[in-house]
Design a protein around this motif. Structure first.
Motif, PDB file in Angstrom:
ATOM      1  N   PHE A 114      38.125  48.538  39.727  1.00  0.00           N
ATOM      2  CA  PHE A 114      38.866  47.661  40.649  1.00  0.00           C
ATOM      3  C   PHE A 114      39.713  46.726  39.811  1.00  0.00           C
ATOM      4  O   PHE A 114      39.394  46.453  38.641  1.00  0.00           O
ATOM      5  CB  PHE A 114      37.924  46.857  41.559  1.00  0.00           C
ATOM      6  CG  PHE A 114      36.817  46.198  40.786  1.00  0.00           C
ATOM      7  CD1 PHE A 114      37.018  45.006  40.131  1.00  0.00           C
ATOM      8  CD2 PHE A 114      35.574  46.824  40.666  1.00  0.00           C
ATOM      9  CE1 PHE A 114      36.010  44.421  39.383  1.00  0.00           C
ATOM     10  CE2 PHE A 114      34.562  46.248  39.921  1.00  0.00           C
ATOM     11  CZ  PHE A 114      34.786  45.043  39.275  1.00  0.00           C
TER      12      PHE A 114
ATOM     13  N   ASP B  12      40.233  39.735  39.199  1.00  0.00           N
ATOM     14  CA  ASP B  12      38.844  40.214  39.048  1.00  0.00           C
ATOM     15  C   ASP B  12      38.928  41.709  38.781  1.00  0.00           C
ATOM     16  O   ASP B  12      39.349  42.469  39.651  1.00  0.00           O
ATOM     17  CB  ASP B  12      38.069  39.930  40.342  1.00  0.00           C
ATOM     18  CG  ASP B  12      36.613  40.375  40.259  1.00  0.00           C
ATOM     19  OD1 ASP B  12      36.239  41.071  39.292  1.00  0.00           O
ATOM     20  OD2 ASP B  12      35.849  40.031  41.186  1.00  0.00           O
TER      21      ASP B  12
ATOM     22  N   ASP C  18      33.159  43.842  34.211  1.00  0.00           N
ATOM     23  CA  ASP C  18      33.509  43.111  35.435  1.00  0.00           C
ATOM     24  C   ASP C  18      33.730  41.660  35.043  1.00  0.00           C
ATOM     25  O   ASP C  18      32.800  40.991  34.572  1.00  0.00           O
ATOM     26  CB  ASP C  18      32.345  43.238  36.441  1.00  0.00           C
ATOM     27  CG  ASP C  18      32.658  42.638  37.796  1.00  0.00           C
ATOM     28  OD1 ASP C  18      33.779  42.137  37.992  1.00  0.00           O
ATOM     29  OD2 ASP C  18      31.765  42.669  38.667  1.00  0.00           O
TER      30      ASP C  18
ATOM     31  N   THR D 124      36.089  37.887  36.080  1.00  0.00           N
ATOM     32  CA  THR D 124      37.077  37.177  36.900  1.00  0.00           C
ATOM     33  C   THR D 124      37.574  35.947  36.150  1.00  0.00           C
ATOM     34  O   THR D 124      36.756  35.159  35.645  1.00  0.00           O
ATOM     35  CB  THR D 124      36.484  36.707  38.244  1.00  0.00           C
ATOM     36  OG1 THR D 124      35.872  37.812  38.901  1.00  0.00           O
ATOM     37  CG2 THR D 124      37.576  36.136  39.145  1.00  0.00           C
TER      38      THR D 124
ATOM     39  N   GLU E 246      33.765  34.497  36.680  1.00  0.00           N
ATOM     40  CA  GLU E 246      32.717  35.517  36.551  1.00  0.00           C
ATOM     41  C   GLU E 246      32.522  35.988  35.117  1.00  0.00           C
ATOM     42  O   GLU E 246      33.475  36.361  34.436  1.00  0.00           O
ATOM     43  CB  GLU E 246      33.079  36.744  37.403  1.00  0.00           C
ATOM     44  CG  GLU E 246      32.099  37.905  37.226  1.00  0.00           C
ATOM     45  CD  GLU E 246      32.422  39.119  38.076  1.00  0.00           C
ATOM     46  OE1 GLU E 246      33.609  39.309  38.413  1.00  0.00           O
ATOM     47  OE2 GLU E 246      31.487  39.875  38.394  1.00  0.00           O
TER      48      GLU E 246
HETATM   49 ZN    ZN Z   1      34.201  40.981  39.536  1.00  0.00          ZN
END
Ligand code: ZN
Ligand code: ZN
Length: 367
Positions: free
Chosen positions: A190, A220, A236, A238, A343
């Motif tokens: 993503f 993100d 992952d 952000t 994040e």
């Molecule tokens: Zn994330």
């Protein structure tokens, strides 16, 4: 390595009173065998009995994709006119306690249910979650490599080296995706880009909105990086940037978020109930008056899947264990106005939290 994991699965089956484990599409199968089933209508299914050898039922045309591993499982290829569900049912035999992978397609479960009787079915999570949620040293290194790769992208974003103002959210998202692959990931999972008022929607779909000067841009992003065993581990991260000098009101919001995120990370000490990580940051956000704007849990486990156990959420009182890997990602979202999230991926180390992301946590101002 896979032989050892199969043995750990067998031990967990014994503890959970499971006679046979059935795994199909999803992350459990590659975790145990290194092979990922095609998510298609043809059945791929690992049958692992507590008291026998593992067999992988697989469409014959996909068998060439699988590397033979004599000590892990044998192959049961099936031809186009054969009945693969019956192959699985035959292998269950007279066993009565079956755990089935939670992402197995319901059509296969329904067919198995209709052809058997007297069997208690359970969710394979009872076997697989305890294994997968505690990472070994090699898995932590894979997660660290993936985290450092997205750290480098975040650093370029914060340094103004990636075009932002004048781009659409979708264009910036595509560029982040391109860099995720260029940094060594096998795939992009993503790349959320949310500008201005869109940053108030935590999972905003990057769209045609053009990014303007003097607004927040929440990014993100993450992907899956393959390791030497062919099992991927996820990144992952952000970070938020502001395209100009942020107003005092936004600085205030971001300072609270920054403090809350750091406090939640610091709370990630082995033995602590997982929900305490959530409570710690949430209290800071609530005390500053933003409680109603923090509308999701603090984080999720991460590994071969981008979201897995343990979930960092109120009500999860399991004690944090060395080897747990998870995100800490509080957010503050003011509808119609703006939002921010921060994040990192954090591993619970023996002595305390081991944050894998090191990209600057401050709000970057770019032009
Ligand atoms: Zn994330
Ligand atoms: Zn996340």
């Amino acid at each position: 390595m896979f032989a050892a994991r199969i043995e750990r699965a067998r031990a967990q089956m014994q503890a959970a009173d499971v006679d046979v484990l059935l795994l199909s599409v999803g992350a459990d199968l590659p975790y145990l065998t290194g092979y990922q089933a095609m998510p298609l209508e043809r059945l791929t299914m690992l049958v692992l009995p507590a008291d026998g050898d593992a067999e992988l039922i697989i469409p014959a045309l996909e068998a060439p994709l699988v590397q033979a591993q004599d000590d892990v499982f044998s192959l049961v290829p099936w031809g186009e006119t054969e009945d693969p569900v019956q192959l699985a049912v035959d292998r269950i035999g007279s066993r009565t306690s079956v755990a089935i992978g939670e992402t197995t397609w319901s059509t296969f479960l329904v067919q198995i249910l209709n052809r058997t009787s007297g069997i208690t079915f359970s969710d394979a999570g009872t076997v697989m979650t305890p294994l997968r949620s505690v990472k070994d040293a090699a898995e932590i290194e894979s997660l660290r490599n993936a985290s450092h790769a997205v750290d480098r992208i975040a650093a370029r974003l914060q340094a103004g080296e990636i075009p932002v103002v004048g781009q659409t959210e979708a264009q910036l998202s595509a560029e982040l995706g391109r860099q995720i692959v260029a940094e060594g990931h096998a795939k992009v999972n993503f790349a959320i880009v949310a500008a201005g008022e869109n940053a108030a929607s935590p999972h905003h779909h990057a769209g045609s909105r053009v990014i303007q000067p003097n607004e927040v841009v929440l990014c993100d992003f993450g992907g899956t990086m393959s390791d030497e065993f062919g099992v991927g581990y996820c990144s992952d991260i952000t970070r938020c940037v502001y395209t100009g000098e942020p107003p005092a009101e936004f600085r205030e919001l971001y300072d609270v978020l920054f403090e809350a995120q750091a406090a939640s990370v610091a709370a990630a000490v082995p033995g602590t109930p997982v929900e305490e990580i959530d409570r710690t940051g949430r209290k800071i956000i609530a005390d500053a008056g933003y409680g109603e704007y923090f509308i999701h849990r603090t984080g999720h486990g991460i590994g071969v899947e981008a979201h897995e156990h343990p979930y960092i959420v109120e009500g999860n009182d399991q004690p944090l264990t060395p080897g747990h890997a998870f995100s800490v990602e509080p957010g503050i979202y003011v509808p119609g106005k703006w939002g921010a999230r921060l994040e990192d991926i954090v591993v619970s180390g023996v002595d305390g939290p081991d944050p894998l992301n090191t990209a600057d946590h401050h709000l970057a101002v770019i032009n």
